[in-house]
Enzyme design. Structure first.
Site, mmCIF file in Angstrom:
data_model
loop_
_atom_site.group_PDB
_atom_site.id
_atom_site.type_symbol
_atom_site.label_atom_id
_atom_site.label_comp_id
_atom_site.label_asym_id
_atom_site.label_seq_id
_atom_site.Cartn_x
_atom_site.Cartn_y
_atom_site.Cartn_z
ATOM 1 N N CYS A 46 -20.583 -34.306 -1.067
ATOM 2 C CA CYS A 46 -21.067 -33.933 -2.389
ATOM 3 C C CYS A 46 -20.037 -33.023 -3.048
ATOM 4 C CB CYS A 46 -22.439 -33.268 -2.307
ATOM 5 S SG CYS A 46 -22.467 -31.581 -1.692
ATOM 6 N N CYS A 114 14.170 -11.541 -0.329
ATOM 7 C CA CYS A 114 14.852 -10.273 -0.572
ATOM 8 C C CYS A 114 13.936 -9.141 -0.128
ATOM 9 C CB CYS A 114 15.198 -10.130 -2.058
ATOM 10 S SG CYS A 114 15.931 -8.541 -2.494
ATOM 11 N N CYS A 146 21.327 -7.552 5.834
ATOM 12 C CA CYS A 146 21.618 -8.372 7.013
ATOM 13 C C CYS A 146 20.543 -9.443 7.152
ATOM 14 C CB CYS A 146 21.655 -7.495 8.263
ATOM 15 S SG CYS A 146 21.829 -8.413 9.814
ATOM 16 N N CYS A 149 18.254 -8.448 10.739
ATOM 17 C CA CYS A 149 17.338 -7.301 10.763
ATOM 18 C C CYS A 149 16.852 -6.901 9.379
ATOM 19 C CB CYS A 149 18.003 -6.107 11.437
ATOM 20 S SG CYS A 149 19.423 -5.428 10.526
ATOM 21 N N CYS A 184 3.561 -9.376 9.606
ATOM 22 C CA CYS A 184 2.891 -9.233 10.897
ATOM 23 C C CYS A 184 3.904 -8.737 11.925
ATOM 24 C CB CYS A 184 2.302 -10.571 11.339
ATOM 25 S SG CYS A 184 1.679 -10.582 13.031
ATOM 26 N N CYS A 197 -10.655 -2.388 5.143
ATOM 27 C CA CYS A 197 -10.217 -1.362 6.087
ATOM 28 C C CYS A 197 -8.794 -1.639 6.548
ATOM 29 C CB CYS A 197 -11.178 -1.291 7.265
ATOM 30 S SG CYS A 197 -11.122 -2.728 8.346
ATOM 31 N N HIS A 225 -7.841 4.585 17.662
ATOM 32 C CA HIS A 225 -6.532 4.799 17.048
ATOM 33 C C HIS A 225 -6.632 5.670 15.792
ATOM 34 C CE1 HIS A 225 -2.475 3.812 15.596
ATOM 35 N NE2 HIS A 225 -3.022 3.517 14.429
ATOM 36 N N CYS A 231 -2.370 8.140 11.701
ATOM 37 C CA CYS A 231 -3.343 7.271 11.030
ATOM 38 C C CYS A 231 -4.760 7.842 11.089
ATOM 39 C CB CYS A 231 -3.312 5.871 11.653
ATOM 40 S SG CYS A 231 -1.735 5.024 11.495
#
Length: 291
Positions: A46, A114, A146, A149, A184, A197, A225, A231
């Site tokens: 549908c 970039c 670079c 890195c 990530c 959060c 943590h 944090c």
């Protein structure tokens, strides 16, 4: 003077001539004009269910190719872009195209982003020097960095010997609270945080980590943590919500432990019968067949 009887509308007759079709998602039955067929696999759903399905996947960024919602689809079909354009808003289609382009750049070894947050242009790498770090100059902001890195170009120094200091302008490694996009820490896929959060989960590799310091939260079920360190109190939830979350986690583990404790006597009582049945079955297999 006689007149012929006028034709009258009969809904029962129209329904009989127009059989209903079943949707595999909501299991409802609708007339054909309320159904949509996916051209690649000819699966029918549908229109409302298919629209909500496509909008959800685009909003969550779960897939760059929207597959058929039927998990048992024999042809494993995908919705074409022109099919999605007719069922979702233009804003959703713009997000879908942007996600597609970002994934193409991530999978292309000859292109990279970039690192400057004020630029975000796509830079081209030299194909003949892909195995070694190379100097990359952004064609838009002229930044030199670079390729390995993504730090400032360090001619004559290996990346591991070069002390990596995150650039203030980098939106991917900056720990600033206002940074909307980061990468990530495991698979380096770009992640955008609109709200919510600070506990993040990468949809690509399923790694759970802290948005601010990128530290892994895989084993931190109670979110300890955010009780100490840099944090502290940055989770983004109220203290009551954190306490409720911890109560739920502890309750789940306690429930499993209590269930195991209550079931252990029954397991001990049943174990001799199970072993006896197993022995009888084994003995029965060894007996010769009757002649």
């Amino acid at each position: 003077m006689s007149t012929a009887p006028s034709a009258r509308y009969c809904p029962t007759r129209d329904l009989a001539l127009d059989p209903l079709m079943s949707c595999k998602l909501c299991l409802g039955e609708f007339p054909q004009e309320h159904m949509t067929t996916i051209s690649q696999c000819q699966c029918v759903f549908c229109s409302l269910c298919l629209k909500q399905y496509v909008e959800f996947l685009i909003k969550e960024g779960l897939e760059t190719a929207i597959s058929c919602p039927d998990s048992a689809c024999p042809k494993h079909g995908h919705l074409l872009e022109n099919e999605m354009e007719g069922m979702v808003a233009e804003e959703s289609m713009q997000r879908y195209r942007r996600l597609q382009f970002e994934r193409e750049v991530l999978l292309d070894p000859c292109r990279t982003w970039c690192p400057s947050s004020s630029c975000q242009a796509v830079c081209q790498l030299k194909e003949g020097e892909m195995e070694l770090p190379q100097l990359v100059q952004c064609s838009v902001c002229r930044l030199e960095f670079c390729s390995a890195c993504r730090d400032d170009w360090h001619k004559g120094h290996a990346c591991q010997d070069n002390i990596f200091l995150p650039r203030v302008t980098s939106s991917f490694y900056n720990s600033d609270d206002d940074t909307p996009i980061k990468r990530c820490p495991k698979c380096k896929v770009y992640i955008e945080r609109d709200k919510g959060c600070a506990q993040m989960m990468c949809k690509n590799c399923k790694r759970t980590f802290c948005w601010y310091c990128l530290e892994s939260l895989e084993d931190d079920f109670l979110l300890i943590h955010y009780d100490e360190g840099p944090c502290r109190n940055k989770l983004g939830l109220s203290r009551a919500s954190v306490i409720w979350h911890r109560t739920q986690v502890v309750g789940i583990f306690a429930g499993f432990g209590l269930l195991l404790l209550l079931a252990s006597p029954f397991l001990l009582i049943a174990s001799p019968f199970v072993l006896c049945c197993k022995c009888k079955c084994s003995k029965g297999d060894d007996d010769p067949l009757p002649t």
